[in-house]
Design a protein around this motif. Structure first.
Motif, PDB file in Angstrom:
ATOM      1  N   GLU A  53       0.834  -1.200   0.000  1.00 41.26           N
ATOM      2  CA  GLU A  53       0.000   0.000   0.000  1.00 41.26           C
ATOM      3  C   GLU A  53       0.875   1.258   0.000  1.00 41.26           C
ATOM      4  O   GLU A  53       1.890   1.323   0.687  1.00 41.26           O
ATOM      5  N   ASP A  54       0.409   2.200  -0.809  1.00 37.92           N
ATOM      6  CA  ASP A  54       1.068   3.518  -0.861  1.00 37.92           C
ATOM      7  C   ASP A  54       0.008   4.516  -1.326  1.00 37.92           C
ATOM      8  O   ASP A  54      -0.173   4.768  -2.530  1.00 37.92           O
ATOM      9  N   THR A  55      -0.697   5.081  -0.394  1.00 38.41           N
ATOM     10  CA  THR A  55      -1.815   5.966  -0.721  1.00 38.41           C
ATOM     11  C   THR A  55      -1.353   7.238  -1.429  1.00 38.41           C
ATOM     12  O   THR A  55      -2.059   7.740  -2.310  1.00 38.41           O
ATOM     13  N   GLN A  56      -0.214   7.758  -1.062  1.00 35.21           N
ATOM     14  CA  GLN A  56       0.281   8.979  -1.709  1.00 35.21           C
ATOM     15  C   GLN A  56       0.616   8.723  -3.180  1.00 35.21           C
ATOM     16  O   GLN A  56       0.377   9.582  -4.041  1.00 35.21           O
ATOM     17  N   TYR A  57       1.160   7.567  -3.472  1.00 32.39           N
ATOM     18  CA  TYR A  57       1.494   7.257  -4.875  1.00 32.39           C
ATOM     19  C   TYR A  57       0.231   7.054  -5.700  1.00 32.39           C
ATOM     20  O   TYR A  57       0.094   7.598  -6.798  1.00 32.39           O
ATOM     21  N   PHE A  58      -0.699   6.260  -5.215  1.00 33.82           N
ATOM     22  CA  PHE A  58      -1.909   5.961  -5.998  1.00 33.82           C
ATOM     23  C   PHE A  58      -2.857   7.156  -6.082  1.00 33.82           C
ATOM     24  O   PHE A  58      -3.735   7.185  -6.941  1.00 33.82           O
ATOM     25  N   SER A  59      -2.702   8.123  -5.210  1.00 36.42           N
ATOM     26  CA  SER A  59      -3.557   9.306  -5.259  1.00 36.42           C
ATOM     27  C   SER A  59      -3.052  10.364  -6.243  1.00 36.42           C
ATOM     28  O   SER A  59      -3.731  11.388  -6.429  1.00 36.42           O
ATOM     29  N   ALA A  60      -1.922  10.105  -6.877  1.00 36.30           N
ATOM     30  CA  ALA A  60      -1.397  11.065  -7.844  1.00 36.30           C
ATOM     31  C   ALA A  60      -2.319  11.145  -9.061  1.00 36.30           C
ATOM     32  O   ALA A  60      -2.940  10.150  -9.482  1.00 36.30           O
ATOM     33  N   GLN A  61      -2.417  12.320  -9.647  1.00 37.57           N
ATOM     34  CA  GLN A  61      -3.345  12.534 -10.772  1.00 37.57           C
ATOM     35  C   GLN A  61      -2.959  11.696 -11.982  1.00 37.57           C
ATOM     36  O   GLN A  61      -3.830  11.149 -12.672  1.00 37.57           O
ATOM     37  N   ILE A  62      -1.665  11.567 -12.257  1.00 37.45           N
ATOM     38  CA  ILE A  62      -1.221  10.828 -13.424  1.00 37.45           C
ATOM     39  C   ILE A  62      -1.615   9.355 -13.334  1.00 37.45           C
ATOM     40  O   ILE A  62      -1.920   8.714 -14.360  1.00 37.45           O
ATOM     41  N   ILE A  63      -1.660   8.801 -12.134  1.00 37.39           N
ATOM     42  CA  ILE A  63      -2.015   7.391 -11.980  1.00 37.39           C
ATOM     43  C   ILE A  63      -3.479   7.182 -12.362  1.00 37.39           C
ATOM     44  O   ILE A  63      -3.823   6.222 -13.079  1.00 37.39           O
ATOM     45  N   GLN A  64      -4.356   8.059 -11.909  1.00 36.55           N
ATOM     46  CA  GLN A  64      -5.774   7.922 -12.221  1.00 36.55           C
ATOM     47  C   GLN A  64      -6.042   8.097 -13.727  1.00 36.55           C
ATOM     48  O   GLN A  64      -6.817   7.344 -14.331  1.00 36.55           O
ATOM     49  N   ILE A  65      -5.382   9.068 -14.316  1.00 34.55           N
ATOM     50  CA  ILE A  65      -5.575   9.305 -15.757  1.00 34.55           C
ATOM     51  C   ILE A  65      -4.993   8.160 -16.576  1.00 34.55           C
ATOM     52  O   ILE A  65      -5.593   7.708 -17.565  1.00 34.55           O
ATOM     53  N   ALA A  66      -3.828   7.670 -16.165  1.00 36.45           N
ATOM     54  CA  ALA A  66      -3.194   6.573 -16.913  1.00 36.45           C
ATOM     55  C   ALA A  66      -4.043   5.311 -16.854  1.00 36.45           C
ATOM     56  O   ALA A  66      -4.141   4.568 -17.844  1.00 36.45           O
ATOM     57  N   LYS A  67      -4.666   5.033 -15.724  1.00 40.29           N
ATOM     58  CA  LYS A  67      -5.543   3.862 -15.633  1.00 40.29           C
ATOM     59  C   LYS A  67      -6.686   3.946 -16.645  1.00 40.29           C
ATOM     60  O   LYS A  67      -6.965   2.989 -17.373  1.00 40.29           O
ATOM     61  N   GLY A  68      -7.352   5.092 -16.679  1.00 38.10           N
ATOM     62  CA  GLY A  68      -8.475   5.242 -17.597  1.00 38.10           C
ATOM     63  C   GLY A  68      -8.063   5.157 -19.063  1.00 38.10           C
ATOM     64  O   GLY A  68      -8.727   4.494 -19.868  1.00 38.10           O
ATOM     65  N   LEU A  69      -6.961   5.808 -19.410  1.00 35.20           N
ATOM     66  CA  LEU A  69      -6.535   5.805 -20.807  1.00 35.20           C
ATOM     67  C   LEU A  69      -6.041   4.430 -21.255  1.00 35.20           C
ATOM     68  O   LEU A  69      -6.333   3.996 -22.385  1.00 35.20           O
ATOM     69  N   MET A  70      -5.322   3.732 -20.400  1.00 30.65           N
ATOM     70  CA  MET A  70      -4.808   2.416 -20.789  1.00 30.65           C
ATOM     71  C   MET A  70      -5.942   1.402 -20.950  1.00 30.65           C
ATOM     72  O   MET A  70      -5.947   0.611 -21.906  1.00 30.65           O
ATOM     73  N   VAL A  71      -6.898   1.420 -20.047  1.00 28.90           N
ATOM     74  CA  VAL A  71      -8.032   0.506 -20.178  1.00 28.90           C
ATOM     75  C   VAL A  71      -8.863   0.845 -21.412  1.00 28.90           C
ATOM     76  O   VAL A  71      -9.302  -0.048 -22.163  1.00 28.90           O
ATOM     77  N   SER A  72      -9.079   2.125 -21.664  1.00 27.85           N
ATOM     78  CA  SER A  72      -9.825   2.534 -22.864  1.00 27.85           C
ATOM     79  C   SER A  72      -9.100   2.109 -24.131  1.00 27.85           C
ATOM     80  O   SER A  72      -9.725   1.675 -25.105  1.00 27.85           O
ATOM     81  N   SER A  73      -7.782   2.214 -24.115  1.00 30.30           N
ATOM     82  CA  SER A  73      -7.000   1.817 -25.280  1.00 30.30           C
ATOM     83  C   SER A  73      -7.108   0.318 -25.544  1.00 30.30           C
ATOM     84  O   SER A  73      -7.222  -0.114 -26.696  1.00 30.30           O
ATOM     85  N   LEU A  74      -7.080  -0.480 -24.475  1.00 29.99           N
ATOM     86  CA  LEU A  74      -7.203  -1.933 -24.641  1.00 29.99           C
ATOM     87  C   LEU A  74      -8.552  -2.310 -25.243  1.00 29.99           C
ATOM     88  O   LEU A  74      -8.639  -3.123 -26.171  1.00 29.99           O
ATOM     89  N   ILE A  75      -9.625  -1.732 -24.705  1.00 24.01           N
ATOM     90  CA  ILE A  75     -10.964  -2.049 -25.220  1.00 24.01           C
ATOM     91  C   ILE A  75     -11.128  -1.572 -26.656  1.00 24.01           C
ATOM     92  O   ILE A  75     -11.662  -2.288 -27.526  1.00 24.01           O
ATOM     93  N   LEU A  76     -10.659  -0.361 -26.936  1.00 26.66           N
ATOM     94  CA  LEU A  76     -10.798   0.184 -28.288  1.00 26.66           C
ATOM     95  C   LEU A  76      -9.989  -0.623 -29.303  1.00 26.66           C
ATOM     96  O   LEU A  76     -10.429  -0.815 -30.448  1.00 26.66           O
ATOM     97  N   ASN A  77      -8.847  -1.106 -28.884  1.00 22.32           N
ATOM     98  CA  ASN A  77      -8.020  -1.895 -29.812  1.00 22.32           C
ATOM     99  C   ASN A  77      -8.701  -3.214 -30.161  1.00 22.32           C
ATOM    100  O   ASN A  77      -8.648  -3.669 -31.312  1.00 22.32           O
TER     101      ASN A  77
END
Length: 261
Positions: A67-91
């Protein structure tokens, strides 16, 4: 008909890029943190989008679900999760659309559908490159327990997979250009050169009907007897033979009267 090379190129790169993208999304190795103060020198913390693992280089022991709440709360982590999952589904959707357009089992591909599938693959690659490049740019500014932060292999796989999808989709999108310009392969009009014949047939002529005057003149000419030189000789010879026969018969009849005298 053979499948066009641009479709083969795109259909090979798209699945390969999807596999690399999936590995980059799931694996916890977007960055590694080394030389953490107060920890063992052989401790390496691997941080990803969904999980954090602690590994030791000496024993190769791995402990995940950290667990690392400070790391997972970073904005880039949340955006990267959404974009990577969207890219997988779209592909995945793009590969299905492109397969329906390429139609390797038929004689002619559907250039419009295949081009749309290539465009979706291109967008999927762009959605992968954006978070990977952004994370790489601000990697050192994200909260970390140490200043020794290094690039993980997931970023490399993400870059390679995104580039493969962009190239494959861009090449397959040429089908849309061909469709819009109205020039589809295998549907171009063919021109056939007509070779001149050596003995051309004469032109057709309308039949001519003879006139009454020509028919009468022809009949009058045909009524006049025609005597050739050979016929004159035959006639003279026959006349001579007839005269000689008459003379012989006359002489034969006169002989009895001569004997009586």
């Amino acid at each position: 008909m053979r499948t066009p090379g641009i479709f083969i190129f795109g259909m090979v790169l798209a699945p390969c890029g999807w596999i690399l993208e999936l590995t980059s999304t799931v694996a916890p190795a977007w960055r590694t943190v080394n030389n953490i103060p107060g920890e063992s020198t052989d401790l390496v913390v691997q941080q990803g989008l969904w999980d954090i693992c602690r590994t030791f280089t000496s024993s190769r022991e791995i402990k995940c679900n950290q667990e690392d709440t400070q790391y997972f709360s970073a904005q880039i982590i949340q955006i990267a999760k959404g974009l990577m999952v969207s890219s997988l589904i779209l592909n995945l959707i793009a590969i299905g659309v492109a397969s329906a357009g390429v139609r390797c089992w038929t004689d002619k591909p559907n250039w419009t559908v295949a081009g749309v599938g290539g465009l979706l693959i291109f967008i999927s690659g762009v959605l992968t490159i954006i978070p990977v490049a952004w994370y790489t740019h601000i990697m050192t500014s994200i909260f970390s327990a140490s200043t020794d932060v290094r690039v993980g292999y997931c970023l490399v796989l993400g870059f390679i997979g995104g580039i493969m999808e962009v190239l494959g989709g861009l090449v397959m999108s040429i089908g849309l250009c061909r469709c819009c310009s109205g020039r589809k392969s295998n549907e171009r009009p063919r021109t056939f050169a007509v070779k001149p014949t050596r003995n051309p047939s004469p032109p057709h002529r309308a039949p001519t009907v003879p006139s009454v005057s020509s028919v009468s003149s022809a009949s009058s000419v045909s009524s006049v007897p025609y005597y050739s030189k050979q016929s004159e000789m035959d006639f003279t010879r026959a006349k001579r033979q007839q005269d000689s026969r008459q003379a012989n018969s006359t002489a034969y009849k006169a002989r009895p009267y001569d004997t009586d005298l």
